[in-house]
Design a protein around this motif. Structure first.
Motif, short mmCIF file in Angstrom:
data_model
loop_
_atom_site.label_atom_id
_atom_site.label_comp_id
_atom_site.label_asym_id
_atom_site.label_seq_id
_atom_site.Cartn_x
_atom_site.Cartn_y
_atom_site.Cartn_z
N PRO A 74 3.15 -0.62 5.29
CA PRO A 74 3.48 0.56 4.49
C PRO A 74 4.99 0.70 4.34
O PRO A 74 5.71 0.89 5.32
CB PRO A 74 2.88 1.71 5.30
CG PRO A 74 2.87 1.21 6.71
CD PRO A 74 2.61 -0.27 6.61
N ILE A 75 5.47 0.59 3.11
CA ILE A 75 6.90 0.67 2.83
C ILE A 75 7.13 1.63 1.67
O ILE A 75 6.44 1.56 0.66
CB ILE A 75 7.49 -0.71 2.50
CG1 ILE A 75 7.40 -1.63 3.73
CG2 ILE A 75 8.93 -0.60 2.03
CD1 ILE A 75 7.86 -3.05 3.46
N VAL A 76 8.07 2.54 1.86
CA VAL A 76 8.47 3.44 0.77
C VAL A 76 9.90 3.09 0.36
O VAL A 76 10.63 2.41 1.10
CB VAL A 76 8.40 4.93 1.19
CG1 VAL A 76 6.95 5.34 1.43
CG2 VAL A 76 9.26 5.20 2.42
N VAL A 79 16.81 1.49 -1.13
CA VAL A 79 16.53 1.48 0.30
C VAL A 79 15.03 1.36 0.50
O VAL A 79 14.25 2.14 -0.05
CB VAL A 79 17.04 2.77 0.98
CG1 VAL A 79 16.70 2.76 2.48
CG2 VAL A 79 18.53 2.94 0.76
N LEU A 80 14.62 0.37 1.27
CA LEU A 80 13.22 0.18 1.62
C LEU A 80 13.03 0.53 3.08
O LEU A 80 13.76 0.04 3.95
CB LEU A 80 12.79 -1.26 1.37
CG LEU A 80 12.89 -1.74 -0.08
CD1 LEU A 80 12.66 -3.24 -0.15
CD2 LEU A 80 11.88 -1.01 -0.95
N GLY A 81 12.06 1.38 3.36
CA GLY A 81 11.80 1.81 4.73
C GLY A 81 10.35 1.60 5.11
O GLY A 81 9.45 2.02 4.37
N GLU A 82 10.11 0.96 6.24
CA GLU A 82 8.75 0.79 6.73
C GLU A 82 8.30 2.08 7.41
O GLU A 82 9.00 2.61 8.29
CB GLU A 82 8.66 -0.36 7.72
CG GLU A 82 7.24 -0.59 8.23
CD GLU A 82 7.11 -1.80 9.12
OE1 GLU A 82 5.99 -2.02 9.65
OE2 GLU A 82 8.10 -2.53 9.30
N VAL A 83 7.16 2.59 7.01
CA VAL A 83 6.64 3.83 7.57
C VAL A 83 6.01 3.52 8.93
O VAL A 83 5.07 2.72 9.03
CB VAL A 83 5.60 4.49 6.64
CG1 VAL A 83 5.09 5.79 7.26
CG2 VAL A 83 6.20 4.75 5.26
#
Length: 199
Positions: free
Chosen positions: A55-57, A145-149
């Motif tokens: 899961p990445i936002v 910016v990609l962030g792993e949830v």
């Protein structure tokens, strides 16, 4: 008849056209902490899902904002859902506070510890996504910016049959200029799996 706006026209600001035509845009009300320990809370309307597994936002920082500096320095951030009840507070956190000012403290916004990351989450937000930095990519004057949830934190009253319910979450969105989108009126439509299921 159409009006055509060329992006290579030096008198055209593509930002104004993008934000007026890509509608509505969900809001990532992002809490972060700098290397110096100063917290930051700011809304970002270039926000979306980038990947499901893992899961990445994603959010985009237009320019070098405090949120971007903090995420780069610490590798963590929290996306708090912005709701109608919080409209004024969310809007106020978009003001250009100095980097050494904690917006939540300055505006009296209640925060609480997150489960897996250092940045606090907004107490009254119905849902928060605790994220670890995956990567960044520079795109012109902006940074993707990609962030792993790592964890979803959802207030129980927002759930129906174990899933978040849009009519209870009542999310805000951004439109063009100073316009905000109010919570949507959800409509359920069954998605066809095969072409012969189309009605």
């Amino acid at each position: 008849m159409r009006t055509v706006i060329r992006c290579d026209d030096p008198e055209v600001d593509p930002y104004r056209w993008l934000t007026s035509l890509v509608l509505p845009r969900p809001i990532a009300w992002i809490s972060s902490v700098g290397a110096d320990g100063v917290a930051n809370l700011a809304p970002h309307s270039f926000f979306s899902v980038a990947c499901a597994h893992p899961p990445i936002v994603s959010f985009t920082s237009v320019g070098d904002k405090d949120t971007l500096a903090n995420v780069r320095a610490t590798g963590e951030f929290v996306v708090n859902l912005a709701t109608l009840a919080m409209l004024e507070l969310v809007n106020n956190t978009s003001a250009r506070f100095a980097p050494d000012v904690d917006e939540a403290a300055a505006l009296g916004i209640c925060v609480e510890p997150s489960t897996l990351v250092t940045p606090m989450r907004v107490t009254d937000s119905p849902a928060s996504l605790e994220c670890r930095l995956h990567s960044t990519q520079t795109l012109g004057d902006s940074t993707l910016v990609l962030g792993e949830v790592l964890a979803f934190s959802v207030r129980e009253e927002m759930l129906v049959d174990g899933r978040p319910d849009a009519s209870r979450l009542r999310p805000l969105s951004r439109l063009g200029g100073n316009l905000w989108g109010l919570p949507p009126d959800p409509v359920a439509v069954r998605r066809p799996v095969q072409p012969d299921e189309i009605v």
